[in-house]
Design a protein around this motif. Structure first.
Motif, mmCIF file in Angstrom:
data_model
loop_
_atom_site.group_PDB
_atom_site.id
_atom_site.type_symbol
_atom_site.label_atom_id
_atom_site.label_comp_id
_atom_site.label_asym_id
_atom_site.label_seq_id
_atom_site.Cartn_x
_atom_site.Cartn_y
_atom_site.Cartn_z
ATOM 1 N N ARG A 109 0.820 -1.215 0.000
ATOM 2 C CA ARG A 109 0.000 0.000 0.000
ATOM 3 C C ARG A 109 0.854 1.266 0.000
ATOM 4 O O ARG A 109 0.520 2.249 -0.640
ATOM 5 N N GLY A 112 1.750 1.946 -3.457
ATOM 6 C CA GLY A 112 0.663 2.623 -4.165
ATOM 7 C C GLY A 112 0.696 4.127 -3.943
ATOM 8 O O GLY A 112 0.534 4.916 -4.889
ATOM 9 N N TRP A 113 0.964 4.533 -2.711
ATOM 10 C CA TRP A 113 1.046 5.977 -2.434
ATOM 11 C C TRP A 113 2.270 6.605 -3.088
ATOM 12 O O TRP A 113 2.273 7.788 -3.410
ATOM 13 N N VAL A 115 3.238 5.947 -6.018
ATOM 14 C CA VAL A 115 2.783 6.278 -7.366
ATOM 15 C C VAL A 115 1.999 7.593 -7.349
ATOM 16 O O VAL A 115 2.088 8.404 -8.266
ATOM 17 N N LYS A 120 6.741 12.717 -10.567
ATOM 18 C CA LYS A 120 5.882 12.719 -11.751
ATOM 19 C C LYS A 120 4.689 11.805 -11.519
ATOM 20 O O LYS A 120 4.201 11.154 -12.434
ATOM 21 N N THR A 125 0.908 15.259 -11.654
ATOM 22 C CA THR A 125 0.368 15.276 -13.013
ATOM 23 C C THR A 125 -0.956 16.034 -13.042
ATOM 24 O O THR A 125 -1.205 16.840 -13.944
ATOM 25 N N LEU B 59 -7.375 3.712 -3.407
ATOM 26 C CA LEU B 59 -6.479 4.339 -4.384
ATOM 27 C C LEU B 59 -5.097 3.681 -4.487
ATOM 28 O O LEU B 59 -4.648 3.375 -5.603
ATOM 29 N N PRO B 60 -4.399 3.439 -3.343
ATOM 30 C CA PRO B 60 -3.067 2.844 -3.490
ATOM 31 C C PRO B 60 -3.094 1.490 -4.183
ATOM 32 O O PRO B 60 -2.199 1.182 -4.962
ATOM 33 N N LEU B 63 -3.637 2.125 -7.920
ATOM 34 C CA LEU B 63 -2.464 2.756 -8.546
ATOM 35 C C LEU B 63 -1.339 1.761 -8.793
ATOM 36 O O LEU B 63 -0.708 1.780 -9.857
ATOM 37 N N ILE B 64 -1.097 0.885 -7.812
ATOM 38 C CA ILE B 64 0.049 -0.029 -7.968
ATOM 39 C C ILE B 64 -0.249 -1.066 -9.056
ATOM 40 O O ILE B 64 0.642 -1.454 -9.811
ATOM 41 N N LEU B 67 0.228 0.765 -12.384
ATOM 42 C CA LEU B 67 1.640 0.976 -12.715
ATOM 43 C C LEU B 67 2.280 -0.284 -13.298
ATOM 44 O O LEU B 67 3.155 -0.196 -14.171
ATOM 45 N N LEU B 75 8.832 5.834 -13.307
ATOM 46 C CA LEU B 75 7.480 6.278 -12.985
ATOM 47 C C LEU B 75 7.228 7.680 -13.535
ATOM 48 O O LEU B 75 7.871 8.647 -13.130
ATOM 49 N N ALA B 76 6.307 7.786 -14.510
ATOM 50 C CA ALA B 76 5.892 9.084 -15.036
ATOM 51 C C ALA B 76 4.479 8.927 -15.580
ATOM 52 O O ALA B 76 4.192 7.983 -16.319
ATOM 53 N N LEU B 77 3.614 9.817 -15.192
ATOM 54 C CA LEU B 77 2.230 9.804 -15.671
ATOM 55 C C LEU B 77 2.062 10.919 -16.695
ATOM 56 O O LEU B 77 2.671 11.964 -16.561
ATOM 57 N N PRO B 78 1.231 10.804 -17.698
ATOM 58 C CA PRO B 78 0.519 9.575 -18.081
ATOM 59 C C PRO B 78 1.477 8.568 -18.711
ATOM 60 O O PRO B 78 2.522 8.954 -19.222
ATOM 61 N N ILE B 272 10.869 2.948 -6.996
ATOM 62 C CA ILE B 272 9.581 2.388 -7.388
ATOM 63 C C ILE B 272 9.527 2.339 -8.904
ATOM 64 O O ILE B 272 9.880 3.315 -9.570
#
Lengths: 272, 304
Positions: A109, A112-113, A115, A120, A125, B59-60, B63-64, B67, B75-78, B272
């Motif tokens: 978890r 996830g945070w 990210v 970026k 973003t 959310l976490p 998101l993972i 990714l 790691l870069a969005l989008p 990450i």
């Protein structure tokens, strides 16, 4: 009762005995280069409360625990109410949505945070899309704050939910039919009845924050220190067992005292 | 006599009455709309809070998983695009494969030990009452109450002392990990078994025995079917608790002998990327799968 022996033995051998050794070592003296010297001194405990560095660690941990707990209660209450009142069809679904993140592990978890908070990442973003300058979120107390809220929230929601579920829905209807508004009904009827659950949830969140390890480590970075990571570093990296043991004991005593106090208050004021 | 006594007032003119009526109507409409507005705002705020809470929880995880499908390595969005290349790349990552193997071995072994010691304990405790049961419950639940980081510190130091005394290495050995994990899964196993033993009537077993069944047959044909759902749930839960543990394993692993969550933690302290996201996603799948199966046997809402 020979059937009870194996389980009890495991707890005695792998929990009680190691804790006694830990307690004894917390009174020993650490001499650099010499590892550990047998002694019977309170200097490790004294060091923790007088050294400004460790006192700051304790203060950070306590502040974080208070902040996270308040945020968790405010955030969790509406969701817990929704789950408690959900139809028999949607309730199990909602509960699974809350429980699965609970058990997938704190490291995942926190990842996830990362990210969300990366240079970026998602937040920056989104900010760039709005024409706002990027902000540094990783390795800040704010990142740890959100990360721990996310870890604790499922526990708090489930604890509150189980209490709210037990409150007779007719009480709320009676209050509203007697002229109380929705908020008044919540404040004067629901909240007092949910109080034991609220106290239990708050104490649980406080304890979880006090003992948080992976989240502060990954989201707070090397500069940000809380109790549990300090215990691990002191014992594993610095090999300072006496001092590490004393911090571990302080952590455990605070945790156990809070649990006991909660049980006592709930039992005294709300009868069982 | 007070000045605003209605009976002492002069009669109002028709115009004043009309103005008064209009004002009263307007006030009433304003009050009603503002009440409706307050209600709508309250409902909106409530909905927003519920959404925020769910977002913070989920959310976490989302998101993972997201990714792990990115094409770009940093790691870069989008994302530049989507691919499964990181899942293929896992095959060339021995530390994660070894971590997965060790975690699985430890989780299975710890689960088996936990069940083996808690099934008899739960059968006895289900028939106990009062103070004795309370004390016993407190003892057997204590691994859950003592902070995991403290349990880990204690075990680590005890294992070092044990090694000095006997030359048997437990820290960094599979056996040490299994012992520690058996300890922390034990309360979960007991809790799930007890929660499901309420329905076990001791008279059933006695009836089977009096009808000529041997104790073994009675246990297999009467007791086992009753405790079966709790047993499966307990097994899966123990597996999940052990498989995802960080705080205890941290003290008991060694270089080259690392569980999956610790390998994850060590990699994440460094960086990450989608590769570690793919590893995380695997862990999510295993845990979520086990929990969903558990939910078929025992309602998760009742045990956590």
């Amino acid at each position: 009762m020979p059937l009870l022996v194996p389980a009890t033995l495991i707890v005695l051998v792998f929990l009680a005995a190691p804790l006694l050794i830990l307690l004894r070592y917390s009174f020993n003296r650490f001499v650099p280069g010499q590892f550990m010297v047998e002694a019977f001194t309170l200097e490790n405990y004294a060091k923790f409360f007088t050294d400004p560095y460790y006192f700051a660690v304790l203060r950070t941990t306590l502040l974080m625990s208070v902040g996270v707990t308040l945020a968790c209660i405010v955030l969790a209450f509406p969701l817990a109410q929704v789950i408690a009142r959900a139809s028999p069809r949607s309730k199990p679904m909602l509960i699974i949505l809350v429980i699965v993140p609970l058990f997938i592990g704190n490291a995942v978890r926190a990842a996830g945070w990362m990210v969300a908070f990366g240079q970026k990442g998602l937040v920056n973003t989104a900010l760039a899309g709005l024409g706002i300058q990027p902000v540094t979120l990783m390795y800040t107390p704010a990142a740890v704050f959100f990360g721990i809220i996310s870890v604790n929230l499922p526990y708090v929601v489930l604890t509150l939910q189980s209490v709210l579920e037990g409150i007779d829905a007719h009480l709320g209807e009676a209050s509203q039919s007697l002229g109380a508004g929705r908020f008044e009904t919540w404040r004067l009827v629901t909240l007092p009845l949910a109080m034991p659950g609220l106290i239990a949830a708050a104490v649980l969140s406080f304890i979880l924050t006090m003992n948080a390890y992976a989240t502060p480590l990954l989201l707070g970075g090397p500069q940000f220190q809380m109790m549990a990571p300090v215990v691990a570093t002191t014992i594993l990296s610095q090999n300072n067992w006496p001092f590490g043991a004393s911090i571990a004991f302080i952590l455990m005593v605070v945790t156990l005292c809070l649990t006991a106090a909660m049980n006592l208050i709930v039992a005294r004021r709300y009868g069982r | 006599m007070r000045r605003d006594d209605p009976f002492s007032r002069k009669p109002m003119s028709l115009g004043a009455v009309r103005d008064g009526a209009i004002r009263a109507c307007r006030n009433a409409i304003e009050m009603m709309t503002s009440h409706a507005l307050t209600l709508a705002l309250q409902r909106l705020a409530h909905g927003a809070m519920v959404a925020a809470a769910l977002l913070v929880i989920l959310l976490p995880v989302v998101l993972i998983v997201w990714l792990s499908f990115f094409t770009n390595e940093v790691l870069a969005l989008p994302p530049e695009g989507y691919s499964l290349r990181w899942y293929q790349a896992l095959a060339g990552q021995p530390q994660f494969l070894a971590g997965f193997r060790l975690s699985a071995i430890v989780a299975v072994a710890a689960t088996m030990i936990s069940l083996l010691v808690t099934i008899p304990a739960a059968l006895v405790m289900a028939r106990m009452e009062g103070r004795g049961r309370e004390i016993l419950t407190n003892i057997l639940m204590s691994p859950l109450i003592v902070p995991a980081i403290v349990v880990g510190s204690g075990l680590y130091i005890a294992f070092v002392e044990f090694e000095i005394a006997t030359d048997i290495q437990l820290n960094g050995a599979t056996l040490g990990l299994i012992a520690g994990h058996a300890l922390i899964t034990l309360p979960w196993s007991l809790r799930l078994l007890l929660a499901n033993l309420g329905g076990l009537n001791p008279a059933l077993n006695e009836a089977a025995l009096s009808l000529g069944a041997t104790p073994l047959v009675a246990a297999l044909k009467v007791t086992l079917p009753v405790i079966w759902p709790g047993l499966v749930a307990a097994a899966l839960f123990c597996f999940v608790v052990s498989f995802s543990n960080v705080e205890l394993s941290l003290f008991l692993v060694a270089p080259g002998q690392t569980t999956l969550p610790i390998a994850l933690l060590q990699y994440l302290q460094w960086k990450i990327d989608p590769l570690i996201a793919a590893v995380s996603t695997l862990q999510i799948l295993i845990v979520a799968g086990a929990l969903l199966v558990t939910n078929r046997f025992v309602s998760l809402a009742k045990v956590v």
